[in-house]
Scaffold this active site. Sequence first.
Site, PDB file in Angstrom:
ATOM      1  CD  GLU A  27      -3.064  -0.876   2.168  1.00  0.00           C
ATOM      2  OE1 GLU A  27      -4.125  -0.439   1.742  1.00  0.00           O
ATOM      3  OE2 GLU A  27      -2.841  -1.119   3.376  1.00  0.00           O
ATOM      4  CG  HIS A  40      -2.525   2.816   5.879  1.00  0.00           C
ATOM      5  ND1 HIS A  40      -3.872   3.117   5.930  1.00  0.00           N
ATOM      6  CD2 HIS A  40      -2.453   1.521   5.498  1.00  0.00           C
ATOM      7  CE1 HIS A  40      -4.561   2.055   5.589  1.00  0.00           C
ATOM      8  NE2 HIS A  40      -3.737   1.056   5.327  1.00  0.00           N
ATOM      9  CG  HIS A  66      -5.134  -1.996   8.787  1.00  0.00           C
ATOM     10  ND1 HIS A  66      -4.364  -3.066   8.404  1.00  0.00           N
ATOM     11  CD2 HIS A  66      -5.126  -1.133   7.728  1.00  0.00           C
ATOM     12  CE1 HIS A  66      -3.912  -2.870   7.167  1.00  0.00           C
ATOM     13  NE2 HIS A  66      -4.341  -1.704   6.749  1.00  0.00           N
ATOM     14  CG  HIS A 108      -8.269  -0.547   4.363  1.00  0.00           C
ATOM     15  ND1 HIS A 108      -7.769  -0.269   3.127  1.00  0.00           N
ATOM     16  CD2 HIS A 108      -7.196  -0.841   5.125  1.00  0.00           C
ATOM     17  CE1 HIS A 108      -6.453  -0.415   3.119  1.00  0.00           C
ATOM     18  NE2 HIS A 108      -6.093  -0.755   4.330  1.00  0.00           N
TER      19      HIS A 108
HETATM   20 ZN   LIG Z   1      -4.126  -0.895   4.853  1.00  0.00          ZN
END
Ligand SMILES: [Zn+2]
Length: 236
Positions: free
Chosen positions: A77, A96, A98, A166
């Site tokens: 990603e 980033h 989760h 996500h």
């Molecule tokens: Zn991710």
Amino acid sequence: MSTLTAVVDDLVAANRILAGLGVLDGFGHVSVRHPDRADRFLLARSLAPELVTRDDIMTFDMASTPQDGDKRTPYLERFIHGEIFIQRPDVISIVHSHAATVVPFAASAVPLKPIYHMSSFLRTGAPVFEIREKFGMTDMLIRNNAQGAALAEKLGDNSAVLLRGHGYCAVGGSIPEAVFRAYYAQVNADLQQRAIALGGRVTYLEDEEARLYDETNRGVLGRPWGLWKAKFAPKD
Ligand SMILES: [Zn+2]
């Protein structure tokens, strides 16, 4: 110590801190714009953040292509980072994650809003990126530049963007600011769910209150960063 060395050390610290605070686990990542080249960024190779050392940091161009013939496996990603750096020249660092407490807000119609001063950066909102709008059925990951660009567009001028089904991204004008926002977005999500669960009307920060604390926070950001570094950064 050169600026680049200091930035790499801070990026390694950010990986360890975010893992230590439970913002990242085996997944998720944190990047920083290259201090000497605005069209490059630094990000670890595909590795759990808690294990990242200086030697794991790779350099990417804004297409999220590894530089200098680096053949190590990058994060799937990585396109999140390149495309946000392109669209947001003010952004120096991107997280980033989760993290579980945020995911419900990416899946429901209830917006993530600042419930206390620490998350005043949410005052402009945390829009939800719906990957199906442009890309139909996917595995939910941001796997190419087109998906990264659409995510960056949804982020707009805000400090955070949620990804339906996500996770989320938080951005900042420095590594400490991005780490701070990633952590307190997660805490806010937890507190907001508790307030909603109590029933009745929930009162969020007024925009003016949040803006005033934002100014205050710039002066005190070094305090949690110093604590987190002392607790979680490598000692060598
Ligand atoms: Zn991710």
